[in-house]
Enzyme design. Structure first.
Site, short mmCIF file in Angstrom:
data_model
loop_
_atom_site.label_atom_id
_atom_site.label_comp_id
_atom_site.label_asym_id
_atom_site.label_seq_id
_atom_site.Cartn_x
_atom_site.Cartn_y
_atom_site.Cartn_z
CG ASN A 189 -1.88 1.36 1.39
OD1 ASN A 189 -1.78 2.05 0.56
ND2 ASN A 189 -2.63 1.33 2.58
CE LYS A 230 -0.21 3.16 4.70
NZ LYS A 230 -0.05 3.03 6.17
CG HIS A 249 -5.85 2.01 5.15
ND1 HIS A 249 -5.51 2.73 6.10
CD2 HIS A 249 -4.77 1.09 5.06
CE1 HIS A 249 -4.40 2.56 6.49
NE2 HIS A 249 -4.00 1.50 5.82
CD GLU A 280 -2.98 5.35 6.84
OE1 GLU A 280 -2.86 5.38 5.40
OE2 GLU A 280 -2.13 4.87 7.46
CD GLU A 325 -3.43 -2.47 7.19
OE1 GLU A 325 -2.35 -2.75 6.54
OE2 GLU A 325 -4.12 -1.31 7.07
N GLY A 377 2.72 2.00 10.81
CA GLY A 377 3.44 3.35 10.61
C GLY A 377 4.27 3.68 11.97
CB SER A 402 5.12 -1.81 12.01
OG SER A 402 4.89 -0.41 12.31
P1 13P Z 1 3.05 0.32 7.62
O1 13P Z 1 3.44 -0.73 7.06
O2 13P Z 1 3.80 1.49 7.05
O3 13P Z 1 2.72 0.45 9.08
O4 13P Z 1 1.62 0.37 7.12
C1 13P Z 1 0.62 -0.51 7.20
C2 13P Z 1 -0.68 -0.20 6.41
O5 13P Z 1 -1.36 0.67 6.80
C3 13P Z 1 -0.88 -0.67 5.18
O6 13P Z 1 -2.14 -0.57 4.65
#
Ligand code: 13P
Length: 252
Positions: free
Chosen positions: A9, A11, A97, A99, A169, A175, A215
């Site tokens: 992803n 982002k 997601h 976010e 997740e 992150g 992560s």
């Molecule tokens: P990270 O791997 O950067 O923690 O992000 C995970 C994520 O949100 C994947 O959709």
């Protein structure tokens, strides 16, 4: 046998030329050394979809958008529909997601519209779920994620449900550099598979790919993927480096 999937992803990262370069690098590494039994997916910004589809061997690498509109077409300035995504050659769409839920107010109601449109268009939804830190600290994470399912993917027919991929997740691990421990990931994945079995039967539960995200990186993927109910990963930061991403693909 359910599929093992490693999905990136990206982002809000990379310009189009940078994205093409990254996709080409991943494509080359996957062709040379990618585990044959792992499906690879690249989740790119909308603007990159067509170019990334062109840059990779789509027999080997699927391309995903990170969202889609909750409407099919019409006067919705700035939105991108499932048919638009599909017409780029993308095969997947990441939905729900954390976010998007947190920063863009995505509700279960909106998500249900998107899920229905994606399935109708023949895109494979990668449905994201997961709890925030306060819920984990209160120990109520299982009920919280099950509730997310009940409001969204558990309203699908068994036939539609069997077409989706799930990504667990935990928000506190996204992150942050803090990964769920191998035991925490397995416990939640097993719980979710059990909930799916209760709802749709054991056969569908056994066929559902449940990915871990948060992560996950080249160092810890091995331990996470060793769990019987972890069927791969949804990778953020570590998917932006082809060398790290291929190590995660080959972490089984
Ligand atoms: P990270 O791997 O950067 O923690 O992000 C995970 C994520 O949100 C994947 O959709």
């Amino acid at each position: 046998m359910r599929k093992k999937i490693v999905a990136g992803n990206w982002k809000l990262n990379t310009t189009v030329p940078e994205g093409i370069e990254l996709a080409k690098a991943v494509n080359e590494l996957v062709a040379e050394q990618g585990a044959a039994d792992v499906d690879v997916v690249l989740g790119t910004p909308f603007t990159h979809l067509t170019s990334v589809v062109d840059a990779v061997d789509t027999e080997r690498i699927g391309v995903a958008s990170q969202n889609c509109a909750a409407e099919a077409k019409g006067a919705f300035t700035g939105e991108v529909s499932v048919d638009m995504v599909k017409s780029t050659g993308a095969k997947y769409v990441i939905l729900g997601h954390s976010e998007r839920r947190e920063y863009y107010g995505e509700t279960s109601e909106t998500l249900n519209k998107k899920l229905a449109l994606a399935l109708e268009a023949g895109l494979t939804p990668i449905y994201c779920c997961g709890e925030a830190l306060d819920i984990r600290e209160a120990g109520t994470q299982n009920g919280f994620v099950k509730q997310q399912f009940e409001e969204t993917i558990f309203t699908l027919s068994a036939e539609d449900f069997s077409k989706i991929v799930i990504a667990y997740e935990p928000i506190w691990a996204i992150g942050t550099g803090v990964t769920a421990s191998s035991g925490q990931a397995q416990e939640m994945h097993a719980f979710l598979r059990g909930a799916i079995a209760e709802k749709f039967g054991q056969e569908i539960a056994d066929e559902t790919s449940i990915l871990y995200g948060g992560s996950c990186n080249a160092k810890n993927a091995n331990e996470l993927f060793a769990n019987p109910d972890v069927d791969g990963g949804l990778i953020g930061g570590a998917s932006l480096k082809a060398g790290d991403f291929i190590q995660i693909i080959n972490a089984y």
